[in-house]
Design a protein around this motif. Sequence first.
Motif, PDB file in Angstrom:
ATOM      1  N   ASP A 251       0.733  -1.162  -0.013  1.00 55.15           N
ATOM      2  CA  ASP A 251      -0.099  -0.163  -0.006  1.00 55.15           C
ATOM      3  C   ASP A 251       0.986   1.226  -0.172  1.00 55.15           C
ATOM      4  O   ASP A 251       0.511   2.254  -0.765  1.00 55.15           O
ATOM      5  N   ARG A 252       2.199   1.229   0.745  1.00 51.84           N
ATOM      6  CA  ARG A 252       2.946   2.413   0.718  1.00 51.84           C
ATOM      7  C   ARG A 252       3.639   2.618  -0.814  1.00 51.84           C
ATOM      8  O   ARG A 252       3.685   3.652  -0.925  1.00 51.84           O
ATOM      9  N   ALA A 253       3.937   1.618  -1.029  1.00 51.59           N
ATOM     10  CA  ALA A 253       4.748   1.443  -2.438  1.00 51.59           C
ATOM     11  C   ALA A 253       3.538   2.130  -3.449  1.00 51.59           C
ATOM     12  O   ALA A 253       3.910   2.959  -4.365  1.00 51.59           O
ATOM     13  N   ARG A 254       2.325   1.724  -3.472  1.00 51.05           N
ATOM     14  CA  ARG A 254       1.367   2.224  -4.601  1.00 51.05           C
ATOM     15  C   ARG A 254       1.334   3.725  -4.298  1.00 51.05           C
ATOM     16  O   ARG A 254       0.993   4.296  -5.276  1.00 51.05           O
ATOM     17  N   GLN A 255       1.099   4.094  -3.087  1.00 51.23           N
ATOM     18  CA  GLN A 255       0.845   5.493  -2.709  1.00 51.23           C
ATOM     19  C   GLN A 255       2.139   6.412  -3.254  1.00 51.23           C
ATOM     20  O   GLN A 255       1.519   7.533  -3.495  1.00 51.23           O
TER      21      GLN A 255
END
Length: 395
Positions: A251-255
Amino acid sequence: MVFIELLALAAVALGAVLVPATGKDLLEGGVVIGLGVLAAEMANEVERRRRRFSDTPHVNFSSVWTLAGALVLPPALAAVVAVVLYAHLWVRCWRGVPGLYVSRTAFNVSNVIVSTQAAAWAVRELDIVSGALDRGVLGAAGVLAIIALYYVVNSAIAAITIALAGADRTARRLLGRLNENILELATLCLGAATALLLAWHPWLALLMLLPLYALHRSALIRQFEHAATTDSKTSLLNAASWRAIAQAELDRARQHGTTAAILMIDIDHFRKVNNTYGHLAGDDALRALGETLRAMVRSNDLCGRFGGEEFVVVLPGCASADDVLAVANRIRERIASTPVTAQSTGATFSVTVSIGAAYFPATGMSLDELLLAADNALYGAKDAGRNQARVVEAT
């Protein structure tokens, strides 16, 4: 163990002859013992639960009072403090805990006595306590030196004894986890502060009881957390914890528009290891692989045991098939070259692994998609002859 016990007895006898206790010393010793017993009673149930969770050198917080005794009391009386406090802990907290025996407790208290004797003699020779109160920075440095002396002697005796008694000589087994060592140093710092309070204004030593109780409880919570999130055989994240943290990482990488990779690792012919060397040897192989993974990855990479002989790793920042494959091959080669010793028989063997890899976002957008892709790559590595690493190419 017998040598340390005899050394402790000899040190106490020598201290009693060379530095006899006065009435004031006896009163101060009674105060230290009383505070130590009161603190142990406050945290009685917490300590009992913590002791059941401990599988490495255990921090029981009595160091607060044994070091305080070493700083303010004659050497022999400091040893009495250790004996009384450990006897109380045995009766109230440790008796009945599986794996704990009177002989083991006797050795532990002997270790503490040797440590307190070393610290007590250094304090007396260097006039540490009054120096800390009167000489500013030099006095503070002296107190820090005593803390270091106590810690080194105590840890060295424990580590040497464990190394002589068993085949598991890993740093974690001999010295305990980093958190446990930090906790021990924290108790020693509290012990030094307690000694200075006793020398300055004894009633103020009561202020140590509540922080010490809070420290007990926070240590228990940390142990509960570790037990709930960690695989017991490998000390890696268990499957549920790894999945939750891996999802947060994706999720952090996507954000933020960054990348990440997934490795799925499977031990080749694991059943053959169990059949040849026994299931306990299989556990040793799992443990060794976990240690190798921790040593090979970065501090922000996430290693977990997925189930059985399968392991998973999240590698934040790996952006291409070449990067992922290079990491996978380094891990594979290190595992193949690392010998595994069966604790039950002493036999030495090695294992190999097959690794499948996928990376975000090129080969999958969700955690399940990446796991499926990495699993398919893993089967490709096994079909190619095992001891291989394969990565899913971007489509």
